[in-house]
Write a protein that holds these residues in place. Structure first.
Motif, PDB file in Angstrom:
ATOM      1  N   UNK A  63      17.308 -31.623 -24.935  1.00  0.00           N
ATOM      2  CA  UNK A  63      18.229 -30.661 -25.534  1.00  0.00           C
ATOM      3  C   UNK A  63      18.943 -29.838 -24.464  1.00  0.00           C
ATOM      4  N   UNK A  64      18.221 -29.484 -23.406  1.00  0.00           N
ATOM      5  CA  UNK A  64      18.853 -28.743 -22.307  1.00  0.00           C
ATOM      6  C   UNK A  64      19.891 -29.613 -21.616  1.00  0.00           C
ATOM      7  N   UNK A  81      23.955 -28.995 -21.081  1.00  0.00           N
ATOM      8  CA  UNK A  81      24.614 -29.058 -19.768  1.00  0.00           C
ATOM      9  C   UNK A  81      25.873 -29.910 -19.806  1.00  0.00           C
ATOM     10  N   UNK A  82      25.943 -30.865 -20.755  1.00  0.00           N
ATOM     11  CA  UNK A  82      27.139 -31.692 -20.877  1.00  0.00           C
ATOM     12  C   UNK A  82      28.328 -30.845 -21.312  1.00  0.00           C
ATOM     13  N   UNK A  83      28.042 -29.847 -22.163  1.00  0.00           N
ATOM     14  CA  UNK A  83      29.094 -28.970 -22.667  1.00  0.00           C
ATOM     15  C   UNK A  83      29.372 -27.782 -21.752  1.00  0.00           C
ATOM     16  N   UNK A  84      28.403 -27.461 -20.887  1.00  0.00           N
ATOM     17  CA  UNK A  84      28.520 -26.276 -20.035  1.00  0.00           C
ATOM     18  C   UNK A  84      28.311 -26.678 -18.582  1.00  0.00           C
ATOM     19  N   UNK A 134      28.483 -24.992 -16.013  1.00  0.00           N
ATOM     20  CA  UNK A 134      27.924 -23.928 -15.180  1.00  0.00           C
ATOM     21  C   UNK A 134      26.524 -23.530 -15.644  1.00  0.00           C
ATOM     22  N   UNK A 135      25.843 -24.428 -16.358  1.00  0.00           N
ATOM     23  CA  UNK A 135      24.562 -24.061 -16.964  1.00  0.00           C
ATOM     24  C   UNK A 135      23.487 -23.787 -15.928  1.00  0.00           C
ATOM     25  N   UNK A 136      23.532 -24.474 -14.790  1.00  0.00           N
ATOM     26  CA  UNK A 136      22.435 -24.397 -13.824  1.00  0.00           C
ATOM     27  C   UNK A 136      22.857 -23.664 -12.546  1.00  0.00           C
ATOM     28  N   UNK A 137      22.513 -22.385 -12.408  1.00  0.00           N
ATOM     29  CA  UNK A 137      22.796 -21.681 -11.148  1.00  0.00           C
ATOM     30  C   UNK A 137      22.123 -22.351  -9.949  1.00  0.00           C
ATOM     31  N   UNK A 138      21.018 -23.054 -10.185  1.00  0.00           N
ATOM     32  CA  UNK A 138      20.363 -23.776  -9.092  1.00  0.00           C
ATOM     33  C   UNK A 138      21.321 -24.780  -8.465  1.00  0.00           C
ATOM     34  N   UNK A 139      22.137 -25.426  -9.277  1.00  0.00           N
ATOM     35  CA  UNK A 139      23.116 -26.360  -8.735  1.00  0.00           C
ATOM     36  C   UNK A 139      24.107 -25.665  -7.821  1.00  0.00           C
ATOM     37  N   UNK A 140      24.565 -24.487  -8.232  1.00  0.00           N
ATOM     38  CA  UNK A 140      25.473 -23.703  -7.397  1.00  0.00           C
ATOM     39  C   UNK A 140      24.797 -23.326  -6.081  1.00  0.00           C
ATOM     40  N   UNK A 182      19.127 -32.336 -13.187  1.00  0.00           N
ATOM     41  CA  UNK A 182      20.354 -32.007 -13.905  1.00  0.00           C
ATOM     42  C   UNK A 182      21.225 -31.044 -13.096  1.00  0.00           C
ATOM     43  N   UNK A 183      20.576 -30.110 -12.401  1.00  0.00           N
ATOM     44  CA  UNK A 183      21.318 -29.150 -11.578  1.00  0.00           C
ATOM     45  C   UNK A 183      22.067 -29.865 -10.468  1.00  0.00           C
TER      46      UNK A 183
END
Length: 340
Positions: free
Chosen positions: A106-107, A111-114, A116-122, A148-149
């Motif tokens: 579900x998470x 993430x497909x729609x958002x 910027x969901x994962x600040x870890x990726x940033x 995912x991030x």
């Protein structure tokens, strides 16, 4: 908070970050996205583990285990106090997978729609702005949020397996990439399985458990120290140890400092070699406080949530007392505002 004090803490955070930390993710990093914690898991196990075919003595042991959980003994402590037979242990592993896997997927859908969901990726993307070509992430979590991030930012990641729909064990250099994130999952992953032929494989984002396959995740308790002697856990732990030893600093996100698979090398790095450590978390555990404040760590910055989301409590080796600030520095997104 005075301007001078603010600058000091900011400079300390930036210095730790500039040293190129290895990242250590604990359960708190996943809880921020709604992944079930240990309490939810314990209640799920009580309700869903079927022991009707187990031997009477094993059923009695399971009853003791459930009694401990109902007395609010934490899951890991309860699993250390009882000895569950292999049949029930396997049922616990499967029930754990059944609870966590749908939440994980579900998470992923969110993430497909958002984007910027994962600040870890940033955070990971920012760390590659230096000359670094490899970042090591160590996690005790089964979920795939770190993966995912990485994919949110288009970063190549490696978890011990080849890429594709049917993954097999491989070394981290089996594919050539200019930049790579190694994710060392010391307790396994929701997409790791043991096949009917007893080989280990990776099958990404399965909605249901494949017939006759076993999840390769290690539940808390004494059994995890036996099971992790085999692959793929042995390699993940060995490479995480190496990453901790070679790192110049540590960034712990939602990590409770309760896991022996990580503790020893981390203590050695902070105590003997005086490497800096930053901890960002919702709330510091007693084990984290003992590690940071009771063992002589000389260069630390620990930030936890205050009374509300936009308040932080900052503990630092630069100050004798904690400091309360009306800003969010305790989350990954808030931490980014402190260092970038």
């Amino acid at each position: 908070m005075s301007k001078t004090t603010a600058v000091n803490f900011s400079k300390q955070a930036q210095a730790h970050y500039a040293a190129g930390p290895v990242i250590i993710l604990g359960s708190g990093a996943s809880a921020a996205f709604g992944m079930p914690g240990m309490w939810e898991l314990s209640q799920h196990l009580i309700k869903h583990v079927d022991i009707t075919d187990a031997h009477s003595k094993d059923q009695e042991e399971w009853g003791r285990f459930c009694d401990l959980l109902n007395q609010e003994v934490d899951l890991e402590t309860a699993l250390h106090k009882v000895h569950l037979c292999e049949e029930i242990t396997n049922a616990v592993v499967r029930a754990t997978w059944d609870l966590l896997n749908p939440n994980d997927i579900e998470i992923f859908k969110k993430s497909i729609k958002n984007n910027d969901l994962f600040p870890l990726g940033t955070l990971l993307r920012s760390m590659f702005r230096s000359t670094r070509d490899v970042i090591d992430v160590i996690t005790t979590n089964y979920d795939r949020l770190a993966e995912y991030a990485c994919e949110q930012e288009g970063l190549h990641h490696f978890t011990g397996f080849t890429h594709g729909y049917r993954r097999i064990l491989a070394s981290e250099d089996h594919l050539r990439s200019q930049r790579q994130v190694n994710i060392w999952k010391v307790h396994g992953s929701l997409d790791w399985y043991k096949s009917p032929g007893r080989t280990v494989c990776g099958l990404p984002n399965m909605l249901d458990m494949p017939d006759d396959y076993e999840p390769m995740i290690v539940t808390p308790g004494a059994e995890k120290y036996r099971i992790t002697h085999g692959e793929p856990f042995r390699t993940a732990i060995s490479r995480s140890d190496q990453a901790i030893v070679e790192a110049n600093s540590y960034l712990c996100i939602g990590f409770g400092f309760n896991d022996q698979h990580i503790q020893e090398k981390l203590i050695e790095g902070c105590m003997q070699h005086k490497k800096p450590v930053t901890v960002i978390t919702y709330a510091l555990t007693d084990s984290a406080k003992e590690f940071l404040f009771g063992q002589g760590v000389v260069n630390f910055l620990a930030i936890e949530r205050g009374e509300h989301d936009n308040q932080s409590i900052i503990h630092s080796s630069l100050a004798s007392d904690p400091l309360i600030v009306e800003e969010n520095f305790w989350s990954v997104a808030g931490y980014l505002g402190l260092i970038l």
